[in-house]
Design an enzyme around this catalytic site. Structure first.
Site, short mmCIF file in Angstrom:
data_model
loop_
_atom_site.label_atom_id
_atom_site.label_comp_id
_atom_site.label_asym_id
_atom_site.label_seq_id
_atom_site.Cartn_x
_atom_site.Cartn_y
_atom_site.Cartn_z
N GLY A 169 0.79 -1.23 0.00
CA GLY A 169 0.00 0.00 0.00
C GLY A 169 0.82 1.27 0.00
O GLY A 169 0.29 2.35 0.24
N ASP A 222 -0.65 7.63 -7.20
CA ASP A 222 0.65 7.05 -6.89
C ASP A 222 1.75 7.66 -7.77
O ASP A 222 2.82 8.03 -7.29
CB ASP A 222 0.62 5.53 -7.11
CG ASP A 222 -0.48 4.88 -6.30
OD1 ASP A 222 -0.99 5.52 -5.37
OD2 ASP A 222 -0.85 3.74 -6.62
#
Ligand code: GLA
Length: 395
Positions: A138, A186
């Site tokens: 994560g 991300d």
């Protein structure tokens, strides 16, 4: 042409890391690497799953990162070795195919494939890759890999990309080669990070604003050590439920829905879709509030915003695993905690706590002790700071 950036903090640890990579390079390819790139992982401080709904996220690109040591080749062949996975890949730039058996190989192939689709001229290379971002936890190890690779091809090719474009190419590689229909969070974090700062990202217009945390607040990542996989179906399912909600309510994305609008038309949605929408609308609104609370050291607001985010993630978005619930209890019981919540996509992996800096070490010791006793698994607990985005660097 190498850029003259030099932001790697040359600690004893990073020097040892570079030496280790040079040794691997010599053993694998012979000779010396001639260029180095890096890109950070990230932890989201607020804004779970808001990115693909074009909402807001508060993200911290972190001091855990992926490094590449490379040397140019003139024959159009790319040879890569991952020290973490003990894996190698080799392919020709004029024939980059997806492979069936390896996620990592699809990541490293996807980046050059997308760059070439965009008309950029690439050079082959030999390269060693080493990451301190834990995989499938994560913290976005995949985007760190994609963005460090894109930077390597940029340096080898002698052209330059805006960090925003580099992030979009990394996302495209993830969609097309890795098969994960992720948002932009991300890769944006991996490309746009700044030393010591969090970023407030608007996922619709892709603008970012830097956010300075009050000096006495530390960000501490707590790893449940239970791995999550995004291609497992749940991520795509959440995304599709959000899209259904937006389509039924006639808005381009959940970003465009106010809490009032959602409440007035909730009965048109299935219960599941309504709960997903409710979470996203509230979570996105919490981002600006947490940014303000962290800058002004408003501890009551930090605590209640993080608690509401976790409760919504558990009851409405259903991305909280039993290991995450245990970790949440351990974080909330530890000294110095100001707020704690999920991180990344959820379903296991890492979580994040905001901690009074006078108590960071005591917090860490307490979480390690209580989580180990509760689960018989020793968690990793790291204080992190904001790190720069993808770049080339010199030794
Ligand atoms: C994963 C995805 C991101 C984002 C987060 C959840 O990390 O790659 O795009 O959706 O989950 O916020």
């Amino acid at each position: 042409m190498l850029s003259t950036l030099q932001s790697v903090e040359w600690t004893v640890k990073s020097r040892a890391r570079a030496r280790h990579m040079i040794d691997e390079f010599r053993a694998e390819f012979g000779g010396e690497p001639e260029l180095w790139t890096r890109a950070p992982g990230r932890v989201d401080l607020m804004g779970s799953h808001t990115d693909y709904n074009l909402g807001f996220v508060l993200t911290l690109p972190i001091s855990k990162d992926t490094w590449i040591a490379a040397r140019r080749r003139e024959d159009g062949i790319v040879r890569l070795r991952s020290m973490n996975l003990d894996a190698v890949d080799e392919f020709r730039l004029d024939q980059i195919d997806r492979v069936a058996d390896s996620k990592w190989r699809n990541y490293v192939r996807g980046v050059p494939a997308v760059l070439q689709q965009e008309g950029l001229a690439l050079k082959g290379c030999d390269a060693i890759i080493h990451s301190s971002v834990p995989i499938e936890s994560g913290l976005s190890s995949s985007a760190a890999l994609e963005c460090a690779l894109a930077t390597m091809f940029e340096e080898l090719g002698g052209w330059h990309l805006l960090p925003q474009r580099k992030a979009q190419f990394g996302q495209k590689a993830e969609h097309e080669f890795a098969g994960v229909n992720c948002g932009i969070l991300d890769q944006y974090s991996a490309c746009l990070g700044l030393n010591g700062c969090a970023l407030l990202l608007d996922c619709r217009n892709l603008s970012t604003r830097t956010v300075h945390l009050a000096g006495n607040i530390h960000v501490v990542i707590c790893n449940t050590m239970s791995r999550r996989r995004l291609s497992g179906g749940e991520y795509a399912q959440r995304r599709s439920e959000c899209e259904q909600g937006a389509a039924i309510l006639g808005v381009p994305a959940l970003r465009d829905l106010s809490p009032h609008h959602l409440a007035s038309r909730r009965n048109e949605l299935s219960d599941t879709v309504a709960r997903r929408c409710e979470f996203i609308v509230a979570e996105s609104a919490r981002v600006e509030l947490l940014a303000q609370a962290l800058s002004s050291n408003d501890r009551d607001a930090i605590s209640s915003l993080c608690a509401a985010s976790f409760t919504g993630a558990k009851d409405l978005y259903e991305i909280v695993s039993p290991a995450m619930e245990t970790m949440m209890d351990c974080m909330l019981a530890a000294p110095g905690v100001l707020g704690a919540r999920q991180a990344g996509a959820g379903f296991g992996g890492c979580m994040v706590a905001l901690v009074d800096s006078a108590h960071t070490e005591a917090f860490r010791a307490s979480v390690i002790d209580s989580y180990s006793r509760a689960t018989q698994t020793t968690p990793e607990v790291w204080p992190v700071t904001g790190a720069r985005g993808a770049e080339a660097f010199h030794l």
